[in-house]
Design a protein around this motif. Structure first.
Motif, PDB file in Angstrom:
ATOM      1  N   VAL A  50      35.437  24.205  87.367  1.00 15.42           N
ATOM      2  CA  VAL A  50      35.658  24.689  88.739  1.00 15.42           C
ATOM      3  C   VAL A  50      34.313  24.775  89.469  1.00 15.42           C
ATOM      4  O   VAL A  50      34.194  24.389  90.632  1.00 15.42           O
ATOM      5  N   VAL A  51      33.286  25.249  88.756  1.00 11.00           N
ATOM      6  CA  VAL A  51      31.953  25.358  89.364  1.00 11.00           C
ATOM      7  C   VAL A  51      31.323  23.969  89.523  1.00 11.00           C
ATOM      8  O   VAL A  51      30.724  23.664  90.547  1.00 11.00           O
ATOM      9  N   LYS A 259      49.754  25.832  95.743  1.00 17.54           N
ATOM     10  CA  LYS A 259      50.060  25.514  94.350  1.00 17.54           C
ATOM     11  C   LYS A 259      50.306  24.034  94.135  1.00 17.54           C
ATOM     12  O   LYS A 259      50.614  23.301  95.068  1.00 17.54           O
ATOM     13  N   ILE A 260      50.182  23.624  92.873  1.00 15.10           N
ATOM     14  CA  ILE A 260      50.489  22.255  92.462  1.00 15.10           C
ATOM     15  C   ILE A 260      50.799  22.253  90.968  1.00 15.10           C
ATOM     16  O   ILE A 260      50.278  23.085  90.231  1.00 15.10           O
ATOM     17  N   THR A 261      51.635  21.329  90.537  1.00 12.86           N
ATOM     18  CA  THR A 261      51.959  21.223  89.116  1.00 12.86           C
ATOM     19  C   THR A 261      50.763  20.670  88.344  1.00 12.86           C
ATOM     20  O   THR A 261      50.124  19.714  88.769  1.00 12.86           O
ATOM     21  N   GLU A 262      50.470  21.283  87.213  1.00 10.85           N
ATOM     22  CA  GLU A 262      49.292  20.911  86.412  1.00 10.85           C
ATOM     23  C   GLU A 262      49.470  19.550  85.738  1.00 10.85           C
ATOM     24  O   GLU A 262      50.573  19.008  85.678  1.00 10.85           O
ATOM     25  N   LEU A 479      47.998  28.126  90.682  1.00 10.71           N
ATOM     26  CA  LEU A 479      48.257  28.996  91.833  1.00 10.71           C
ATOM     27  C   LEU A 479      46.944  29.536  92.390  1.00 10.71           C
ATOM     28  O   LEU A 479      46.152  30.128  91.663  1.00 10.71           O
ATOM     29  N   TRP A 480      46.723  29.299  93.682  1.00 12.04           N
ATOM     30  CA  TRP A 480      45.556  29.866  94.359  1.00 12.04           C
ATOM     31  C   TRP A 480      46.042  30.771  95.482  1.00 12.04           C
ATOM     32  O   TRP A 480      47.075  30.502  96.091  1.00 12.04           O
ATOM     33  N   GLY A 495      43.621  21.176  88.948  1.00 12.73           N
ATOM     34  CA  GLY A 495      43.377  22.606  89.141  1.00 12.73           C
ATOM     35  C   GLY A 495      41.969  22.944  89.601  1.00 12.73           C
ATOM     36  O   GLY A 495      41.590  24.117  89.630  1.00 12.73           O
ATOM     37  N   LEU A 496      41.166  21.932  89.967  1.00 14.56           N
ATOM     38  CA  LEU A 496      39.799  22.193  90.418  1.00 14.56           C
ATOM     39  C   LEU A 496      39.765  22.169  91.940  1.00 14.56           C
ATOM     40  O   LEU A 496      40.433  21.351  92.565  1.00 14.56           O
TER      41      LEU A 496
END
Lengths: 505, 155
Positions: A50-51, A259-262, A479-480, A495-496
C-alpha cells in the motif's frame, strides 16, 4: 502612507502564506497494520505494498479490469520463441536522489538486486529470468530459461519496482530504512508503529496527476479505532474497514465507502495426499465424499453470515468476474439430497473429519457455518482452532484433514494456482499431485495468448475442481472509507490505493 | 558499607543470568517456525532457508542463547525482524519521552511527599498529620491507570 503600504504588504504576505498553507494537501491514511521493511526486494506484506504504491513506481501496473498497463515501461515485446521479453523504458524518469532511470538501472534492479540479493522475496517471481541485456539506453531485454507468461504481472508488482542503484549499493540490506525509488512521493521519515511520512517528489515524470503534497500513513490495528479516527477527522481515509460498519457510515454524508472484489480467495484445503492421514479419512480418500462436501455448502449463506454479505461467492481460484474464470465449471447449487446420495454410494453416510482453522474471526465464523451446513448432509465436522503459525506448520507436515485458508491473490491467475496444485510446490498443502495437471499448468505458463490460456485453464478446472484439493468459497471485498472531500479514488482488485488522481477538495 | 555494596552488585549477575534464560526460554515456547512467518505469504523455500541461516534457527538452543547474550553484552540488541532497524535505535527513539515522564513524575512525587512527611513529623497526631496520612494512603491505593485517565482534561 509608507507605513500603511508596508502594513498592507505584510498583510498580503501573511494572507498569501495562509492561503498556500490551506492549499497544502495532506492525506492521512489509516492502515490495518504496520508495514514491514520498505525495500521492494525484501518486503513481504500486503500492507507494505500500500505504501509502495506511492513510493515506488513499477515497470507495469494493473487497471480495474486486471489489464497490464505501462508505468515506467512504455511498451514490451515477446520474442518469437517467447523466451525473451524486450521492454522499452520511459525516458526522462529520475529517482528521488536525482539519479537517472535507464536500462543499466533496470538491469541492476532485475538481476543484481531482486534476483541475487540474499533473502530476496522476489527470486521466485523472477525465477525464469536468466540474464538481462542492455539493448540501448532505454531498452532492456530479459532472457528467460523457458516461456513464462506470468512475468508481466510480476513486473507489475514488487519485482518490477525500480530502486536507485546508487542508494541501494550504498545501503545494501539497510536500504529499507530510507528507500529511494522513482514514485510520485519520496520518503521523509518513519517512526515504527506510529507513522510513515512521504512528500511529493517535484520531478515525478507524471506530476500532472499528483495533487497531494504529503501522505502520512498511520497504522491502527483495531478496525473500530480506525473508523473512530476517520469520524473524528484525525484520518482522511482508512483501508480494510469492517463490513459491519458500512450501514452506519452510509447514512453519514461526510463520508464515502468504496469497494471492489479482491483477486484472492477464501477456501478449504483438503488433505488429499500430503500425508498418510489423507488415506485414513473418507474426505481425503474418496472424491465422492469431497463432492458431497461441496454440495452441502451454501456459499451465499456463508458470505451472509461470516462476511456480512461483503464478498463475492466463487468456486474457483479466480472470481467469476475475472477474464480467466473457467465458464465450463459454474458455481454448483446446494443439493443436500444429492450429497446424501453420494455419501451412501461411498458407503460412509456419516463421515467425520477435523476442520483446522486459524484463530482469526473470519476463519472461525466460516468454520462454524460450514460445520452447521455439513451436518445436514450427514457430515460430522470437528473444528480445531489453531494459532496461525502452528496451523501452517501442521499443514506443511500434513497433520490435518481440512484447513480454512485465505490467499491474498496475484494479478495473474498462475499466482493463485501453480504453487497450490503443482506437484510438491511450496504451497501444495493438499498434497495434490497429478502429472496431467502439472503438464497443463506448465503449458498455461508458456502460452502468451489470452484465448489460448483461457482454454488451458478450462481444461485444468475440469480436472482440479473435480478432484477438489481446495474447495473455494468466496472472494472478499476490499473496503475503504474516506472523507467526502477526497476524490479520484480508483478501486483496483489488488486492494492498493493508486495516489495518481487523488485530490482533497 | 563498601562490602555490602559489592555483595549486592555481585548478586545481580546470577539474577540477570537467570532472568535472561527465562526470557529467552519463554520465546522458544511460542509455536510455529518464525522463519515461515517471516517469509511472507509465498513462503518461498529459498527465503525460509536463508532466514534459518541468518537467524541461526538451525543451531541448538544453547548456541542460539550465546549468540543472543553475546550480542546484548556488546550493546547489540539485534534487529527488528519486522522493519529491519536495530532494536537499540527503536528504543532510543522512544526513550526521551519515557525519561521526561519519569523525571517529571519523580519531581512531583518528591515535592509533595517530602512536604507532607515534614508536616506529619512536625505536627504529629494533629489534623495535619492525619490529613497527610489519608492523602498518602489514597495515593497508594488508587490505581494509577484510572487516575491517569481521570486527569486528562476535557477539550
Amino acid at each position: 502612507m509608507r507605513t500603511r503600504s508596508t502594513i498592507g504588504t505584510a498583510i498580503a504576505v501573511v494572507a498569501a502564506l495562509a492561503a498556500s498553507a490551506g492549499h497544502a494537501q495532506q492525506l492521512r491514511f489509516g492502515l490495518a497494520e504496520d508495514p514491514d521493511v520498505l525495500d521492494p526486494t525484501l518486503a513481504r506484506t500486503f500492507v507494505g505494498r500500500v505504501v509502495f504504491a506511492a513510493l515506488c513506481d513499477k515497470l507495469f501496473d494493473i487497471d480495474e479490469k486486471l489489464n497490464i498497463v505501462p508505468q515506467l515501461a512504455t511498451g514490451y515485446e515477446w520474442s518469437a520463441d517467447r523466451k525473451a521479453l524486450t521492454i522499452k523504458l520511459r525516458k526522462g524518469v529520475t529517482f528521488h536522489d536525482g539519479e537517472k532511470l535507464d536500462a543499466a538501472a533496470a538491469k541492476f534492479n532485475n538481476i543484481e538486486r531482486h534476483k541475487t540479493m540474499a533473502g530476496s522475496n522476489r527470486r521466485g517471481e523472477l525465477a525464469p529470468v536468466t540474464t538481462v541485456d542492455v539493448v540501448d539506453e532505454s531498452t532492456v531485454k530479459l532472457n528467460l530459461s523457458a516461456p513464462f507468461s506470468p512475468l508481466l504481472a510480476a513486473l507489475a508488482d514488487r519485482a518490477g519496482m525500480m530502486v536507485s542503484p546508487k542508494a541501494a549499493q550504498a545501503e545494501g540490506d539497510k536500504f529499507g530504512a530510507k528507500p529511494v525509488c522513482s514514485g510520485p512521493f519520496r520518503f521523509v521519515e518513519r517512526v515504527a508503529q506510529d507513522r510513515i511520512v512521504l512528500e511529493r517528489y517535484p520531478n515525478y515524470w507524471n506530476k500532472g496527476e499528483i495533487h497531494l503534497d504529503k501522505i502520512t500513513y498511520l497504522p491502527i490495528v483495531d478496525s473500530t479505532v480506525r473508523l473512530a479516527n476517520l469520524r473524528s477527522g484525525q484520518l482522511d481515509m482508512i483501508e480494510r474497514m469492517a463490513a459491519s460498519d458500512i450501514p452506519s457510515l452510509k447514512t453519514d454524508s461526510r463520508f464515502k465507502v468504496a469497494k471492489i472484489t479482491e483477486i484472492g480467495y477464501y477456501g478449504i484445503t483438503i488433505n488429499v495426499g500430503k500425508s498418510d492421514l489423507s488415506q485414513k479419512n473418507p474426505l481425503g480418500k474418496d472424491p465422492r465424499v469431497r463432492e458431497a462436501f461441496e454440495l452441502a455448502l451454501d456459499r451465499d449463506g456463508i458470505v451472509q453470515v461470516a462476511m456480512d454479505g461483503e464478498a463475492a461467492v466463487g468456486n474457483q481460484w479466480v472470481a467469476p468476474t475475472n477474464p480467466y474464470y473457467a465458464r465450463n465449471i459454474p458455481i454448483p447449487k446446494r443439493d443436500v439430497a444429492r450429497a446424501k446420495a453420494l455419501l451412501a454410494e461411498a458407503g460412509v453416510p456419516n463421515p467425520s473429519f477435523t476442520l483446522m482453522t486459524p484463530t482469526t474471526s473470519d476463519a472461525q465464523k466460516i468454520a462454524q457455518v460450514v460445520q452447521a451446513m455439513e451436518k445436514e448432509a450427514g457430515f460430522d465436522v470437528k473444528i480445531q482452532s489453531t494459532e496461525f503459525a502452528t496451523s501452517l506448520d501442521m499443514a506443511d507436515k500434513g497433520q490435518f484433514d481440512a484447513y480454512v485458508l485465505a490467499w491474498s491473490g496475484r494479478a495473474d491467475p498462475d499466482g493463485n494456482l501453480y504453487s497450490f496444485d503443482f506437484c510438491k510446490a511450496p504451497l501444495d498443502y493438499a498434497g495434490y499431485c497429478k502429472p496431467e495437471v502439472d503438464d497443463l499448468l506448465n503449458r498455461s505458463r508458456s502460452a502468451l495468448d489470452v484465448a489460448e490460456r483461457k482454454k488451458l485453464y478450462e481444461q485444468i478446472a475440469a480436472i482440479v475442481l473435480k478432484d477438489r484439493p481446495i474447495v473455494y468459497l468466496f472472494h472478499r471485498h476490499w473496503l475503504w472509507a474516506h472523507t467526502a472531500k477526497l476524490s479520484g479514488l480508483r478501486t483496483i482488485p489488488d486492494g492498493l490505493v493508486r495516489v495518481q488522481g487523488l485530490k482533497l477538495n | 558499607m563498601l562490602n555490602y555494596l559489592v555483595q549486592r552488585l555481585a548478586t545481580i549477575v546470577p539474577t540477570l543470568f537467570f532472568v535472561s534464560i527465562l526470557i529467552f526460554g519463554l520465546q522458544q515456547l511460542l509455536p510455529g517456525d518464525p522463519a515461515v512467518i517471516l517469509a511472507g505469504e509465498d513462503r518461498d523455500p529459498t527465503v525460509v532457508a536463508h532466514l534459518h541461516q541468518k537467524l541461526h534457527l538451525d543451531e541448538p538452543l544453547p548456541v542460539r542463547y550465546l549468540y543472543w547474550a553475546g550480542g546484548v553484552l556488546r550493546g547489540d540488541l539485534g534487529e527488528s525482524q519486522r522493519i529491519q532497524k536495530p532494536v537499540l535505535e527503536l528504543i532510543m527513539e522512544k526513550l526521551p519521552v519515557t525519561l521526561e515522564l519519569a523525571l517529571i513524575a519523580i519531581v512531583i512525587a518528591l515535592s509533595i511527599g517530602i512536604t507532607a512527611g515534614i508536616v506529619s513529623a512536625v505536627y504529629k497526631d494533629s489534623a495535619w498529620d492525619y490529613a497527610a496520612n489519608v492523602f498518602a494512603l489514597w495515593g497508594l491505593s488508587t490505581p494509577n491507570f484510572w487516575l491517569g485517565i481521570m486527569l486528562i482534561p476535557r477539550i
